[in-house]
Design a protein around this motif. Structure first.
Motif, PDB file in Angstrom:
ATOM      1  N   LEU A  88       7.042 -18.102 -54.480  1.00 42.28           N
ATOM      2  CA  LEU A  88       6.030 -17.547 -55.367  1.00 42.28           C
ATOM      3  C   LEU A  88       5.922 -16.032 -55.202  1.00 42.28           C
ATOM      4  N   GLN A  89       6.045 -15.563 -53.964  1.00 45.22           N
ATOM      5  CA  GLN A  89       5.970 -14.122 -53.718  1.00 45.22           C
ATOM      6  C   GLN A  89       7.176 -13.397 -54.310  1.00 45.22           C
ATOM      7  N   THR A  90       8.375 -13.910 -54.056  1.00 48.03           N
ATOM      8  CA  THR A  90       9.563 -13.209 -54.537  1.00 48.03           C
ATOM      9  C   THR A  90       9.686 -13.289 -56.059  1.00 48.03           C
ATOM     10  N   ASP A  91       9.398 -14.454 -56.629  1.00 45.21           N
ATOM     11  CA  ASP A  91       9.441 -14.569 -58.088  1.00 45.21           C
ATOM     12  C   ASP A  91       8.341 -13.727 -58.730  1.00 45.21           C
ATOM     13  N   GLY A  92       7.176 -13.676 -58.073  1.00 49.83           N
ATOM     14  CA  GLY A  92       6.089 -12.850 -58.597  1.00 49.83           C
ATOM     15  C   GLY A  92       6.456 -11.381 -58.619  1.00 49.83           C
ATOM     16  N   LEU A  93       7.121 -10.917 -57.545  1.00 50.90           N
ATOM     17  CA  LEU A  93       7.573  -9.532 -57.498  1.00 50.90           C
ATOM     18  C   LEU A  93       8.633  -9.286 -58.562  1.00 50.90           C
ATOM     19  N   ALA A  94       9.587 -10.215 -58.685  1.00 54.30           N
ATOM     20  CA  ALA A  94      10.645 -10.059 -59.679  1.00 54.30           C
ATOM     21  C   ALA A  94      10.081 -10.010 -61.091  1.00 54.30           C
ATOM     22  N   ASP A  95       9.111 -10.879 -61.388  1.00 55.11           N
ATOM     23  CA  ASP A  95       8.501 -10.890 -62.716  1.00 55.11           C
ATOM     24  C   ASP A  95       7.722  -9.599 -62.977  1.00 55.11           C
ATOM     25  N   ALA A  96       7.019  -9.114 -61.956  1.00 54.86           N
ATOM     26  CA  ALA A  96       6.255  -7.871 -62.116  1.00 54.86           C
ATOM     27  C   ALA A  96       7.178  -6.710 -62.469  1.00 54.86           C
ATOM     28  N   LEU A  97       8.363  -6.694 -61.869  1.00 51.72           N
ATOM     29  CA  LEU A  97       9.306  -5.607 -62.122  1.00 51.72           C
ATOM     30  C   LEU A  97       9.982  -5.724 -63.480  1.00 51.72           C
ATOM     31  N   GLN A  98       9.712  -6.802 -64.217  1.00 52.09           N
ATOM     32  CA  GLN A  98      10.205  -6.926 -65.581  1.00 52.09           C
ATOM     33  C   GLN A  98       9.130  -6.606 -66.610  1.00 52.09           C
ATOM     34  N   GLY A 137       6.688 -11.487 -37.117  1.00 53.87           N
ATOM     35  CA  GLY A 137       6.252 -11.213 -35.753  1.00 53.87           C
ATOM     36  C   GLY A 137       6.543  -9.797 -35.288  1.00 53.87           C
ATOM     37  N   ALA A 138       6.219  -9.530 -34.019  1.00 49.46           N
ATOM     38  CA  ALA A 138       6.299  -8.167 -33.481  1.00 49.46           C
ATOM     39  C   ALA A 138       7.696  -7.579 -33.556  1.00 49.46           C
ATOM     40  N   ASP A 139       8.729  -8.394 -33.421  1.00 50.03           N
ATOM     41  CA  ASP A 139      10.103  -7.895 -33.488  1.00 50.03           C
ATOM     42  C   ASP A 139      10.830  -8.448 -34.706  1.00 50.03           C
ATOM     43  N   ARG A 140      10.080  -8.709 -35.760  1.00 48.32           N
ATOM     44  CA  ARG A 140      10.636  -9.320 -36.969  1.00 48.32           C
ATOM     45  C   ARG A 140      10.283  -8.482 -38.202  1.00 48.32           C
ATOM     46  N   GLN A 141      11.082  -7.440 -38.453  1.00 46.54           N
ATOM     47  CA  GLN A 141      10.960  -6.632 -39.661  1.00 46.54           C
ATOM     48  C   GLN A 141      12.369  -6.289 -40.119  1.00 46.54           C
ATOM     49  N   THR A 142      12.598  -6.305 -41.414  1.00 41.61           N
ATOM     50  CA  THR A 142      13.911  -5.931 -41.927  1.00 41.61           C
ATOM     51  C   THR A 142      13.791  -5.381 -43.341  1.00 41.61           C
ATOM     52  N   VAL A 143      14.706  -4.479 -43.681  1.00 44.73           N
ATOM     53  CA  VAL A 143      14.784  -3.961 -45.046  1.00 44.73           C
ATOM     54  C   VAL A 143      15.601  -4.945 -45.871  1.00 44.73           C
ATOM     55  N   SER A 144      14.966  -5.576 -46.840  1.00 47.18           N
ATOM     56  CA  SER A 144      15.657  -6.544 -47.690  1.00 47.18           C
ATOM     57  C   SER A 144      16.268  -5.888 -48.924  1.00 47.18           C
ATOM     58  N   GLN A 171      17.438  -8.404 -57.587  1.00 46.10           N
ATOM     59  CA  GLN A 171      17.579  -8.485 -56.134  1.00 46.10           C
ATOM     60  C   GLN A 171      16.390  -9.201 -55.496  1.00 46.10           C
ATOM     61  N   ALA A 172      15.183  -8.926 -56.004  1.00 43.78           N
ATOM     62  CA  ALA A 172      13.987  -9.574 -55.451  1.00 43.78           C
ATOM     63  C   ALA A 172      14.028 -11.080 -55.670  1.00 43.78           C
ATOM     64  N   ARG A 173      14.482 -11.501 -56.847  1.00 47.47           N
ATOM     65  CA  ARG A 173      14.501 -12.937 -57.149  1.00 47.47           C
ATOM     66  C   ARG A 173      15.513 -13.686 -56.287  1.00 47.47           C
TER      67      ARG A 173
END
Length: 218
Positions: free
Chosen positions: A43-53, A75-82, A100-102
């Protein structure tokens, strides 16, 4: 002459990702901690993808000179550039971000919630876009911290650096997460929006991105 061409190429490869001036550098961060199940992640990724359209978001991004990156965190050691920094010059650039978001795979599972570390991680990314006049971190989440360091300290670091933090609080009931974001996450010139359950997230992220890139704050 050959040495000169090599030197010029080396200088270009070491240059910042965004060589042209831009109005807003926006990092969209997505909570993928243990409280987010697979359907809620989608829901988050599709929501972002739809917003960008959305046509209004596309027009505002293109005309305003927006540069966007997407970060997943937990978590504390869990961050990444997607999705790495992308400077929006045309509607096709926004469409590429949406695609890319979708298709973005989930980065982490079964992990704690550490928004402070997500903020610190995001702050470092702005070194790659020094020509952007405004720098904004968009923090989305459905819980309060159960890992990492003090969120207020991270928020204060952002304020000292001149970075704005806005938030989307995803609530199941009440306003506990919204109040936490308001008191500990967003900067003084930022704002928080509330999504009632993950199903409201797509509508909320559209309104939030439009507000961020339209220079409406507070």
């Amino acid at each position: 002459m050959r040495f000169l061409r090599f030197a010029c190429a080396a200088m270009l490869s070491a240059a910042p990702i965004v060589a042209e001036a831009c109005d807003t550098a926006l990092i969209l961060t997505i909570d993928v901690s243990n409280s987010i199940d697979s359907a809620e992640y989608r829901l988050q990724t599709d929501g972002l993808a739809d917003a960008l359209q959305d046509p209004e978001i596309i027009d505002t991004m293109v005309s305003g000179g927006t540069t966007v990156a997407v970060v997943q965190w937990s978590g504390a050691d869990r961050q990444t550039v997607s999705i790495p920094w992308t400077q929006v010059r045309t509607a096709l650039d926004v469409q590429s971000l949406s695609d890319q978001a979708r298709l973005m795979p989930r980065a982490f599972v079964l992990s704690d919630t550490a928004p402070a570390e997500a903020i610190y991680f995001s702050l470092k990314l702005f070194d790659q876009v020094p020509n952007c006049a405004r720098r904004v971190i968009d923090v989305s989440g459905d819980g309060t911290p159960n890992g990492g360091t003090d969120v207020r300290a991270a928020r204060n670091s952002a304020e000292r650096a001149g970075v704005t933090i806005n938030g989307i609080a995803i609530e199941s009931m009440g306003l506990a997460i919204t109040n936490f974001y308001r008191g500990a996450v967003i900067t003084r010139n930022g704002f928080v929006m509330t999504a009632r359950t993950h199903r409201e997230y797509p509508r909320t992220i559209r309104a939030k991105i439009l507000r961020e890139i339209s220079r409406i704050v507070g």
